[in-house]
Enzyme design. Structure first.
Site, PDB file in Angstrom:
ATOM      1  N   ARG B 220      13.010  88.050  38.121  1.00 32.85           N
ATOM      2  CA  ARG B 220      12.893  89.450  38.458  1.00 32.85           C
ATOM      3  C   ARG B 220      14.248  89.974  38.950  1.00 32.85           C
ATOM      4  O   ARG B 220      15.126  89.204  39.344  1.00 32.85           O
ATOM      5  CB  ARG B 220      11.833  89.672  39.524  1.00 32.85           C
ATOM      6  CG  ARG B 220      12.206  89.151  40.886  1.00 32.85           C
ATOM      7  CD  ARG B 220      11.024  89.020  41.864  1.00 32.85           C
ATOM      8  NE  ARG B 220      10.251  90.223  41.988  1.00 32.85           N
ATOM      9  CZ  ARG B 220       9.033  90.378  41.455  1.00 32.85           C
ATOM     10  NH1 ARG B 220       8.462  89.381  40.810  1.00 32.85           N
ATOM     11  NH2 ARG B 220       8.367  91.501  41.589  1.00 32.85           N
ATOM     12  N   ALA B 241      18.448  85.410  33.936  1.00 34.39           N
ATOM     13  CA  ALA B 241      18.594  85.650  35.373  1.00 34.39           C
ATOM     14  C   ALA B 241      18.278  87.095  35.748  1.00 34.39           C
ATOM     15  O   ALA B 241      18.038  87.940  34.887  1.00 34.39           O
ATOM     16  CB  ALA B 241      19.997  85.271  35.813  1.00 34.39           C
ATOM     17  N   HIS B 242      18.357  87.382  37.021  1.00 32.82           N
ATOM     18  CA  HIS B 242      17.997  88.695  37.569  1.00 32.82           C
ATOM     19  C   HIS B 242      18.897  89.800  37.022  1.00 32.82           C
ATOM     20  O   HIS B 242      20.090  89.625  36.859  1.00 32.82           O
ATOM     21  CB  HIS B 242      18.062  88.660  39.094  1.00 32.82           C
ATOM     22  CG  HIS B 242      19.380  88.255  39.637  1.00 32.82           C
ATOM     23  ND1 HIS B 242      20.342  89.161  40.004  1.00 32.82           N
ATOM     24  CD2 HIS B 242      19.905  87.032  39.877  1.00 32.82           C
ATOM     25  CE1 HIS B 242      21.386  88.515  40.465  1.00 32.82           C
ATOM     26  NE2 HIS B 242      21.165  87.217  40.400  1.00 32.82           N
ATOM     27  N   ASN B 243      18.265  90.925  36.721  1.00 31.13           N
ATOM     28  CA  ASN B 243      18.971  92.134  36.298  1.00 31.13           C
ATOM     29  C   ASN B 243      19.651  92.034  34.934  1.00 31.13           C
ATOM     30  O   ASN B 243      20.448  92.894  34.570  1.00 31.13           O
ATOM     31  CB  ASN B 243      20.013  92.563  37.353  1.00 31.13           C
ATOM     32  CG  ASN B 243      19.370  93.073  38.627  1.00 31.13           C
ATOM     33  OD1 ASN B 243      19.208  92.329  39.583  1.00 31.13           O
ATOM     34  ND2 ASN B 243      18.948  94.319  38.616  1.00 31.13           N
ATOM     35  N   SER B 261      22.814  90.027  35.846  1.00 32.75           N
ATOM     36  CA  SER B 261      23.350  91.366  35.597  1.00 32.75           C
ATOM     37  C   SER B 261      24.104  91.518  34.283  1.00 32.75           C
ATOM     38  O   SER B 261      24.717  92.559  34.050  1.00 32.75           O
ATOM     39  CB  SER B 261      24.262  91.815  36.752  1.00 32.75           C
ATOM     40  OG  SER B 261      23.524  91.873  37.949  1.00 32.75           O
TER      41      SER B 261
END
Lengths: 345, 345, 345
Positions: B220, B241-243, B261
């Site tokens: 998330r 991974a996140h973002n 990201s």
């Protein structure tokens, strides 16, 4: 429970070098040995510890030659690692409580044929027309899809998910959260960068004595079968794609991946984090160094390294030079300067 | 059930080359073809088998030119792989029994809104305020956390774990043991090498027609959303991974990882075991060779390889020389000797 | 709920630069800021957005110097990332509903000792002689094997599988589908390429404040313990083999693997997709670049890259030359020609 060094030597058919009456009550690593514990020495990296360990007895190779005094009793055997494995098996049988019976809250489809003597953990799921042999252990949260067949003595740990139509032999072990029979990764490119899924109507066939490590994933075949032959050993988090065939007793270390339709021979040893592309033929007895990438067929008995991989000796020679590349560049620059100076003269 | 080659050609809008009445009752790989089976030839690596296969009919490209006699009936179509996918879909529909209804022992929170026509397997968990659309399949041992929304026709196989607040489109497929919405890996360094967890309060958004392979993990967002756009296809054991944002119809092979990201464009093809570091921008239509490591932004349409990666052509030229490095070193040594000899003269 | 920039600055002990009364009602990434939202700037890659964001307030470093006009109110703090983590924790506490109580359909062995205040999700399994401390959260589909001990405040997400005899500290977090305590990969070669399993009779010990990412696998020791020391943070899909020891506060990124019996020191930072072979000693404070392969012991404080890895500076210098290898080859060929021409003269 206590045993003398002599009793252990008798079990292992080894010879005692030192006090045969010293008492053993537990097992330890050689570097953590304590009075009353039994250790073993197989990897030469740990030889230093034999002179300092507090272990009371140590299993060593027949031909081990001590370079200093050793306090512990030595038990000499032809193969120290194998003998230690034998003892661990005895030890495990003593300490382990085998699981038996059916726990509450299981789902077993009425059409499933399940031997009476299996262990079926809580929240296990057994689908339509499933056949499970004798003395099988099915731990909690295992999913066994429709039409799956499982041979005698196989152990399936908690959370393993087996898709429909998978055929599994006897004496296999699958660790927690293994996935067997998921769809192969097949998409036919359409116009405008769209993709269309290719149905995966084949299955997975796993022969006897196969062990699969935690979290590994084995995809079903598009058509036909993805096959793991007898004695294959897979470590954790390995990916085996659709229509792959892995030969007898081949061993693969953690996090390696094999792409679709590649056939790997028998008795291969494949290191960790290796990647093998699709549609290849890897011969028998091949050894592949960790982190290698295989992009071409490999002949029987080859030992290879690199990404893309080639002969391990050549790879290492090239890598030595890779480390010296800035130096090589300097040498070339220096030569260029000398030639230039010559030409100026 | 039996079909003639002509009937199959009619379905595929192809033309028959050979006996149109030959009977087909099953599907096989070309190298395993038997009398009565239908195969296809799309990958040139397998062309040799068309002259030896026992298959009764073979789907080939319109413009395929035989170099020897072929026993089988050919069915000529514009795109053999696509036509075969069409047939497999027919075949799958014939043999597959669709799952329907609610099995015993499910957990559905009273606030959840679930269409009547879904399949809900035993031991499935549906949390608070969950919304599940029409014709969704939720296999056993699936966990659907609070506030998750799932669109029509999505299939969620056994053991998938979906954390709270995830939004999922229609016509998606998630294979066994996929994890969606786990916390991103965010720790703020404190004094004295201690770390403090950065709360991950964002979510995951998955658009329509996304497929995710077994055991893959999608974190998330710290804040905002990790996003997989329409038509994204992920193979097994992939880490997102996140973002991260992945653009439409991008395809990623097994065991690749994308760090936090990073934004990946649409229509990219990313090989297996690729690693992409965080905070990058990868353009549209990018192709990345297996095992590459991406440390910098990549422009639209680039094709790259290596760790760190650069242009695939340049990489291959460099790698050819890497293999010859010991030889290059010899050549430089030889030059050095010659120059030295000259200077002695 | 609304707060003024001044109120937030007070919580963070920061100073306000701009309108202290601007109202904040949500949190956003700086590049997605909107009126009413609070963002932060810690990574210099995102500095450009501070001049264009619509966010109403931005947390920045005390010494941040604007190069152009900024619309948003700045909240200046010593460490922007840490302050933002603090705020996210407040925010998370506001929005999150903590799970409590026992859901229906759990399996708890009568001999298990479980605090009254824990959350026990549906279909969770708690084996014989298990001890679970205060305020522990056990999500659905978690398996806790016999004799496992778990300290206070630990959170175990859905689908985690913990084998027998594992010891777990307090304040740990394990994400979905983590496996702890699976058998180490130990097989003793027999005659004729057969293998025999080495029983794995040790366990796994996890100290306080350890976090393990989704799908990671931690094998039990052959004998003794596999140990993760206090504060270790593992990302997703990581493989830790039998008898590995990882020191305090060491952080490992996704998809890395550590082979058997390797000891890693404290305060190390290990990138993604790194592989470390067995029986090594990695010192304290070591940094390893992503995709590296470690084949030798590493001293305290070293920073390394490559497969096999060496000093990161040397690696990068070598890699620059690797990219220029075709050019270097040309230069050597040109020198060879010049020398040859000289010798002809």
């Amino acid at each position: 429970m206590k045993f003398s060094a002599q009793q252990i030597a008798d079990v292992l058919q080894g010879s005692v070098d030192g006090d045969p009456q010293v008492e053993i009550s537990t097992i330890s690593k050689i570097e953590e040995g304590q009075s009353g514990s039994l250790s073993f020495l197989a990897n030469p990296k740990y030889t230093q510890y034999i002179y300092t360990t507090e272990a009371s007895a140590i299993i060593v190779a027949e031909d081990f030659v001590a370079e200093k005094e050793i306090k512990a009793t030595l038990i000499r055997v032809p193969d120290a690692y194998n003998s230690f494995a034998t003892l661990l098996a005895y030890y495990q049988n003593m300490i382990r409580k085998e699981k038996h019976g059916r726990e509450q809250n299981v789902f077993v489809h009425p059409t499933a044929k399940v031997s009476d003597d299996i262990y079926l953990g809580a929240f296990a799921y057994v689908g339509e027309n499933v056949k499970i042999g004798k003395n099988v252990k099915v731990y909690p949260h295992v999913y066994i899809g429709d039409n799956v067949e499982i041979g005698d003595n196989t152990v399936i740990y908690q959370g393993v998910k087996i898709y429909h139509d998978t055929k599994i032999g006897g004496n296999c072990t699958f660790h927690a959260n293994v996935v067997i029979g998921s769809d192969g990764f097949g998409f036919a490119p359409q116009s405008e960068n769209d993709f269309r899924k290719v149905p995966q109507v084949g299955n997975v066939v796993i022969e006897d004595k196969v062990e699969i490590g935690a979290g590994s994933t084995i995809d079903r075949a598009t058509i036909g079968s993805t096959i793991l032959r007898q004695g294959v050993k897979l470590d954790n988090l390995i990916q085996i794609a659709h229509n792959v065939v892995i030969g007898e007793n081949t061993v693969i270390a953690a996090q390696s991946g094999v792409a679709g339709s590649t056939h790997i021979g028998k008795n291969c040893m494949i290191g960790g984090q290796v990647g093998i592309i699709g549609h290849l033929k890897i011969g028998d007895g091949v050894m592949i160094a960790a982190q290698s990438g295989i992009g071409n067929n490999v002949k029987d008995g080859e030992i290879i390294q690199g990404s893309p991989a080639f002969s391990v000796g050549d790879y290492r020679r090239s890598y030595v030079m890779f480390r010296k590349l800035p130096d090589l560049n300097q040498r070339v620059s220096s030569l260029e300067k000398k030639i230039q100076d010559q030409q100026k003269e």
